[in-house]
Design a protein around this motif. Structure first.
Motif, PDB file in Angstrom:
ATOM      1  N   ILE A 120       0.788  -1.023  -0.013  1.00 47.92           N
ATOM      2  CA  ILE A 120       0.123   0.061  -0.068  1.00 47.92           C
ATOM      3  C   ILE A 120       0.918   1.314   0.009  1.00 47.92           C
ATOM      4  N   ASP A 121       1.864   1.275   0.808  1.00 51.42           N
ATOM      5  CA  ASP A 121       2.754   2.477   1.051  1.00 51.42           C
ATOM      6  C   ASP A 121       3.428   2.738  -0.243  1.00 51.42           C
ATOM      7  N   PHE A 122       3.741   1.557  -1.386  1.00 49.48           N
ATOM      8  CA  PHE A 122       4.409   1.727  -2.571  1.00 49.48           C
ATOM      9  C   PHE A 122       3.506   2.521  -3.451  1.00 49.48           C
ATOM     10  N   GLY A 123       2.151   2.038  -3.311  1.00 49.91           N
ATOM     11  CA  GLY A 123       1.230   2.246  -4.214  1.00 49.91           C
ATOM     12  C   GLY A 123       0.708   3.965  -4.035  1.00 49.91           C
ATOM     13  N   VAL A 124       0.946   4.164  -2.884  1.00 43.57           N
ATOM     14  CA  VAL A 124       0.519   5.787  -2.364  1.00 43.57           C
ATOM     15  C   VAL A 124       1.867   6.696  -2.861  1.00 43.57           C
ATOM     16  N   GLN A 125       2.808   6.119  -2.585  1.00 44.78           N
ATOM     17  CA  GLN A 125       4.287   7.014  -2.631  1.00 44.78           C
ATOM     18  C   GLN A 125       4.563   7.171  -4.109  1.00 44.78           C
ATOM     19  N   TYR A 126       4.401   6.147  -5.009  1.00 45.86           N
ATOM     20  CA  TYR A 126       4.909   5.953  -6.175  1.00 45.86           C
ATOM     21  C   TYR A 126       3.790   5.927  -7.316  1.00 45.86           C
ATOM     22  N   GLU A 127       3.039   7.016  -7.038  1.00 43.05           N
ATOM     23  CA  GLU A 127       1.444   7.136  -7.840  1.00 43.05           C
ATOM     24  C   GLU A 127       1.591   6.540  -9.408  1.00 43.05           C
ATOM     25  N   GLY A 161      -4.083 -14.024  -5.541  1.00 46.74           N
ATOM     26  CA  GLY A 161      -4.677 -12.930  -6.366  1.00 46.74           C
ATOM     27  C   GLY A 161      -5.879 -12.204  -5.761  1.00 46.74           C
ATOM     28  N   ARG A 162      -6.527 -12.683  -4.871  1.00 48.73           N
ATOM     29  CA  ARG A 162      -7.935 -11.870  -4.385  1.00 48.73           C
ATOM     30  C   ARG A 162      -7.508 -10.959  -3.480  1.00 48.73           C
ATOM     31  N   ILE A 163      -6.372 -11.259  -2.797  1.00 52.43           N
ATOM     32  CA  ILE A 163      -5.823 -10.164  -1.685  1.00 52.43           C
ATOM     33  C   ILE A 163      -5.164  -9.024  -2.434  1.00 52.43           C
ATOM     34  N   ILE A 164      -4.315  -9.225  -3.353  1.00 52.23           N
ATOM     35  CA  ILE A 164      -3.825  -8.436  -4.450  1.00 52.23           C
ATOM     36  C   ILE A 164      -4.742  -7.541  -5.125  1.00 52.23           C
ATOM     37  N   ALA A 165      -5.970  -8.128  -5.281  1.00 49.62           N
ATOM     38  CA  ALA A 165      -7.032  -7.581  -6.173  1.00 49.62           C
ATOM     39  C   ALA A 165      -7.644  -6.557  -5.113  1.00 49.62           C
ATOM     40  N   GLU A 166      -7.950  -6.943  -3.932  1.00 50.91           N
ATOM     41  CA  GLU A 166      -8.273  -6.203  -3.022  1.00 50.91           C
ATOM     42  C   GLU A 166      -7.564  -4.869  -2.499  1.00 50.91           C
ATOM     43  N   VAL A 167      -6.305  -5.312  -2.406  1.00 51.77           N
ATOM     44  CA  VAL A 167      -5.610  -4.202  -2.111  1.00 51.77           C
ATOM     45  C   VAL A 167      -5.280  -3.150  -3.180  1.00 51.77           C
ATOM     46  N   HIS A 168      -5.192  -3.673  -4.489  1.00 52.66           N
ATOM     47  CA  HIS A 168      -5.135  -2.558  -5.427  1.00 52.66           C
ATOM     48  C   HIS A 168      -6.368  -1.995  -5.674  1.00 52.66           C
ATOM     49  N   GLY A 169      -7.484  -2.467  -5.321  1.00 55.54           N
ATOM     50  CA  GLY A 169      -8.799  -1.689  -5.625  1.00 55.54           C
ATOM     51  C   GLY A 169      -8.886  -0.405  -4.468  1.00 55.54           C
ATOM     52  N   ALA A 170      -8.214  -0.737  -3.388  1.00 55.65           N
ATOM     53  CA  ALA A 170      -8.300   0.236  -2.427  1.00 55.65           C
ATOM     54  C   ALA A 170      -7.160   1.541  -2.883  1.00 55.65           C
ATOM     55  N   ILE A 171      -5.991   1.018  -3.427  1.00 54.97           N
ATOM     56  CA  ILE A 171      -5.046   2.001  -4.060  1.00 54.97           C
ATOM     57  C   ILE A 171      -5.582   2.662  -5.083  1.00 54.97           C
ATOM     58  N   HIS A 172      -6.306   2.052  -5.913  1.00 47.70           N
ATOM     59  CA  HIS A 172      -6.703   2.844  -7.076  1.00 47.70           C
ATOM     60  C   HIS A 172      -7.853   3.696  -6.711  1.00 47.70           C
ATOM     61  N   LEU A 173      -8.795   3.516  -5.701  1.00 51.37           N
ATOM     62  CA  LEU A 173      -9.803   4.302  -5.191  1.00 51.37           C
ATOM     63  C   LEU A 173      -9.109   5.600  -4.773  1.00 51.37           C
ATOM     64  N   HIS A 174      -7.970   5.408  -3.980  1.00 50.50           N
ATOM     65  CA  HIS A 174      -7.218   6.251  -3.337  1.00 50.50           C
ATOM     66  C   HIS A 174      -6.717   7.167  -4.378  1.00 50.50           C
TER      67      HIS A 174
END
Length: 208
Positions: free
Chosen positions: A98-105, A166-179
């Motif tokens: 999550i930190d990576f997705g937020v920091q390196y948008e 795959g499901r966990i990564i999809a869930e995490v990605h969904g939250a990052i994408h919405l952010h």
């Protein structure tokens, strides 16, 4: 007298410089905004000179992905602690991802959130070998999570572990994408609450 040929080390440094500048252009206007002409202008060199280092725009794009997925893998791998339990490392994995997705948008968007070409799109093209290498690097973060879940011993079914990964990564990605699309900030005063809630939800599935 012809110019002195660059050493492999000098070539590598020049390629790295080009990739970094290409990432700046991608940050500004996405992959469509990356052209050899714009890149040459930003680097104050001729487009012809860039072709001495890269065959085409696709090759530069794939190297950006390679670099980005390596960064993600190294961030997670470096954060995971061998002396901790799989359950603890699962939390570390989730927070680091999550930190990576937020920091390196911009990098994250290019890695996960665009319709730009993926490795299979390069089949039977000159970029196929590089695209295959990029996919192998991209899968490293997936395999790291698979390994953690396997250690949790919640099932002996390898296919279920793979699907759960795959499901966990999809869930995490969904939250990052919405952010990234600012939808979370439209619905919550503190978007980080969603990340915390998601982490707790995922962890709760493996508590004993």
């Amino acid at each position: 007298m012809p110019p002195k040929a660059k050493t492999p080390e000098e070539m590598a440094l020049e390629r790295e410089k080009i990739i970094k500048e290409a990432m700046v252009l991608v940050n500004k206007s996405g992959l469509p905004g990356l052209t050899m002409r714009k890149l040459a202008t930003a680097l104050k060199m001729s487009a012809t000179n860039i072709y001495n280092y890269f065959e085409n725009k696709d090759e530069i794009y794939l190297y950006i992905l390679l670099d980005s997925f390596n960064m993600l893998h190294e961030s997670i791998h470096g954060a995971i602690e061998p002396n901790k339990s799989a359950f603890e490392n699962l939390e570390i994995y989730l927070r680091t991802f999550i930190d990576f997705g937020v920091q390196y948008e911009s990098r994250y968007e290019l890695m996960f959130s665009t319709k730009d070409p993926k490795s299979m799109d390069y089949a039977n093209t000159p970029s196929e070998v590089l695209a295959t290498q990029e996919k192998e690097v991209a899968m490293k973060a997936y395999h790291l999570l698979y390994g953690i879940l396997e250690e949790l011993n919640f099932t002996e079914d390898k296919n279920e572990i793979w699907l759960t990964t795959g499901r966990i990564i999809a869930e995490v990605h969904g939250a990052i994408h919405l952010h990234q699309t600012h939808i979370l900030s439209e619905t919550l005063n503190d978007p980080s609450l969603i990340f915390e809630n998601l982490i707790e939800h995922i962890l709760s599935q493996f508590e004993k």
